[in-house]
Structures are given as structure tokens and as C-alpha cells.
Motif scaffolding. Structure first.
Motif, short mmCIF file in Angstrom:
data_model
loop_
_atom_site.label_atom_id
_atom_site.label_comp_id
_atom_site.label_asym_id
_atom_site.label_seq_id
_atom_site.Cartn_x
_atom_site.Cartn_y
_atom_site.Cartn_z
N SER A 38 0.81 -1.22 0.00
CA SER A 38 0.00 0.00 0.00
C SER A 38 0.85 1.27 0.00
O SER A 38 0.42 2.31 -0.49
CB SER A 38 -0.97 0.02 1.18
N THR A 39 2.07 1.18 0.52
CA THR A 39 2.88 2.40 0.67
C THR A 39 3.15 3.14 -0.66
O THR A 39 3.01 4.36 -0.69
CB THR A 39 4.22 2.07 1.38
N ASP A 67 9.27 -8.56 -6.43
CA ASP A 67 8.86 -9.89 -5.96
C ASP A 67 7.50 -10.29 -6.52
O ASP A 67 6.80 -9.47 -7.12
CB ASP A 67 8.84 -9.93 -4.41
N HIS A 138 11.46 -6.69 6.49
CA HIS A 138 11.82 -7.28 5.20
C HIS A 138 11.82 -6.24 4.08
O HIS A 138 11.09 -5.25 4.13
CB HIS A 138 10.97 -8.51 4.85
N PHE A 141 10.77 -9.61 -0.48
CA PHE A 141 10.26 -10.63 0.45
C PHE A 141 11.43 -11.26 1.19
O PHE A 141 11.36 -12.42 1.58
CB PHE A 141 9.45 -11.68 -0.29
N ARG A 167 -4.67 -9.57 5.02
CA ARG A 167 -5.73 -8.56 4.91
C ARG A 167 -6.25 -8.43 3.47
O ARG A 167 -7.35 -7.97 3.25
CB ARG A 167 -5.29 -7.21 5.47
N LYS A 202 4.73 1.24 11.41
CA LYS A 202 6.10 1.01 10.91
C LYS A 202 7.14 1.78 11.72
O LYS A 202 8.33 1.72 11.41
CB LYS A 202 6.20 1.43 9.43
C1 GLP Z 1 4.92 -6.92 0.96
C2 GLP Z 1 5.91 -6.70 -0.19
C3 GLP Z 1 6.99 -5.71 0.18
C4 GLP Z 1 6.35 -4.48 0.80
C5 GLP Z 1 5.67 -4.87 2.09
C6 GLP Z 1 5.03 -3.70 2.83
O1 GLP Z 1 5.27 -7.95 1.81
N1 GLP Z 1 6.52 -7.90 -0.61
O2 GLP Z 1 7.74 -5.39 -0.97
O3 GLP Z 1 7.34 -3.51 1.04
O4 GLP Z 1 4.65 -5.81 1.77
O5 GLP Z 1 3.76 -3.43 2.33
P1 GLP Z 1 2.88 -2.21 2.74
O6 GLP Z 1 3.44 -1.05 1.99
O7 GLP Z 1 1.49 -2.56 2.30
O8 GLP Z 1 3.00 -2.05 4.22
#
Ligand code: GLP
Length: 241
Positions: A38-39, A67, A138, A141, A167, A202
Motif C-alpha cells: 500500500s505504501t 517480488d 523485510h 520478500f 488482509r 512502521k
Molecule cells: C509486501 C511486499 C513488500 C512491501 C511490504 C510492505 O510484503 N513484498 O515489498 O514492502 O509488503 O507493504 P505495505 O506497503 O502494504 O506495508
């Protein structure tokens, strides 16, 4: 590391979009590394907007995604292939042949991963890699414990990641247990990196990754060793820095 703390998501997205658009304007045939989650959604929306206003041209840009889940059909609503086409590629003038995503459905994953490394090299390497961060630190992944010299590989997802990503699925059992991901070394070979971190969930991992010890237990901490990283945070993610 250059750290930019922004007041709100509008400013966060604008700072990120400025970095990516400057890269494309300076080098129209840039090779971009892209992330899902989502970021970066607001960043992608801004890039689409700039393209629609005639400010950005993606016709020579190449992309490599970080990934992909193993075993989801390409057109599954939660595949990263689907995510990228829906949220960016279908809405800009990028050429299909310049888009690269790991194929999570190839029987021999190790061959897919080796071919991906070769394709990145053949494209001249990644000019600018966009990264998000998982709650466990991470990147891509690459889960805690992944060696810093890892290359693109098949990964077993951690329980924390399966839970976080559930989710998006109807139930946790539907979340794939494995994924293909660029390695940490592959990511570190990018010439420039922009790491995006938003939201209070985060904040703790942001402080560990940016100010804590450099350790394989926090994969993103390796970025402290890269010479050209910009970290963009919103206020909420920056509270413990
Ligand atoms: C997933 C992806 C990552 C991403 C992470 C955070 O696991 N593989 O590349 O950075 O989620 O996602 P979000 O931005 O939704 O918190």
C-alpha cells in the motif's frame, strides 16, 4: 543516508514522485525497480497524473519488480502482476516488453530467478529501486535471517508476513506460503534506492532499520551500507528516529 520526514501523505507522495520523475527526466531510458504494497500507491497515482499532464514519458523506461507470490495465476487479484498493471502500467505509456516481473508459476523457480538476475544485468542494472518495508524489516520478500549476499530466490514467507498480507485475501489460508524475490545483494546493486515508510505501525521497525545495528535480523538495516539511499517517511513512521 538522506532522511526526509514529511508532514502528511500528500507531501510524502510528492517527495517520492519528485525523486522518481527526476530520475526519468534525467535518463529517459532509466531502469526502475518497483515495489508493491500500500505504501507506494500514492507515488504511482502521482506518476500517472504527471504522465497524463504530459510531464513524464515512460516509452523508454524499463522496470523490474521486486517480488511475486509463488503459484498465484497472473490474473489473480492479489498477484503482484495484477497489482502493477492495475495501479500503474495500464495507465502510462510503458511498453509491455519493458516490464519485468518474476513469474511465480514457472515449475523451475530457480531457473526463473537465475534468468531474472541475467535480465537485470543485460538491462545495465537498476538505476533507481523503490522499496517499502515489512513490519519485520523485510525488503522485497527477504525475511529476517536472509544473508546479505542473497540473490533472487524462492523464499518461504514468515508467519508475520503471511498474517500482514492476509488482509488482502479472504482468509489467511489463501495467502501463498512462498514467493520469488530479488535478493538483498541484487537490491544493494541498484545505483540509487528510495525507501518509503509510512504509518505508525512502521515506526519501531523504521528506527531499527535506520538507527539500529546492521544485522540480518533486520533486512532493511543493510541499506545503511548503501551510498545512495533516500528514506522518505511520514511523521507517524518517524516518531522513534
Ligand atoms: C509486501 C511486499 C513488500 C512491501 C511490504 C510492505 O510484503 N513484498 O515489498 O514492502 O509488503 O507493504 P505495505 O506497503 O502494504 O506495508
Amino acid at each position: 543516508m538522506k532522511i526526509i520526514i514529511t508532514e502528511n501523505m500528500g507531501e510524502f507522495n510528492k517527495v517520492a514522485a519528485d525523486i522518481v520523475s527526476r530520475q526519468i527526466k534525467n535518463k529517459p531510458d532509466s531502469v526502475l525497480g518497483l515495489a508493491t504494497g500500500s505504501t507506494p500507491l500514492g507515488l504511482y497515482a502521482m506518476l500517472i497524473d504527471m504522465y497524463k499532464k504530459g510531464e513524464l514519458d515512460f516509452s523508454r523506461v524499463k522496470t523490474f519488480n521486486l517480488d511475486e507470490y509463488r503459484g498465484l495465476p497472473k490474473d489473480h487479484p492479489q498477484s503482484y502482476y495484477h497489482f502493477m498493471y492495475e495501479n500503474l502500467f495500464n495507465k502510462i505509456n510503458i511498453k509491455d516488453e519493458n516490464v519485468n516481473l518474476l513469474n511465480g508459476n514457472r515449475d523451475e523457480s530457480y531457473r526463473e530467478c537465475a534468468d531474472y538476475e541475467e535480465k537485470i544485468k543485460a538491462a545495465g542494472g537498476i538505476d533507481l529501486q523503490v522499496l517499502g518495508i515489512g513490519h519485520n524489516g523485510h525488503i522485497g520478500f527477504n525475511e529476517p535471517g536472509t544473508p546479505f549476499d542473497s540473490v533472487t530466490d524462492l523464499i518461504d514467507l514468515s508467519e508475520r508476513t503471511i498474517e500482514a498480507n492476509s488482509r488482502f485475501f479472504d482468509s489467511p489460508d489463501q495467502v501463498p506460503r512462498q514467493a520469488l524475490s530479488m535478493g538483498i545483494k541484487t537490491i544493494m546493486q541498484s545505483r540509487n534506492i528510495v525507501l518509503l515508510i509510512s504509518g505508525n505501525s512502521k515506526a519501531r521497525i523504521a528506527a531499527k532499520a535506520l538507527n539500529g545495528p546492521i544485522t540480518q535480523n533486520v533486512p532493511a538495516s543493510v541499506l545503511q551500507l548503501h551510498p545512495f539511499v533516500t528514506v522518505v517517511l511520514d511523521k507517524e513512521a518517524a516518531v522513534y528516529l
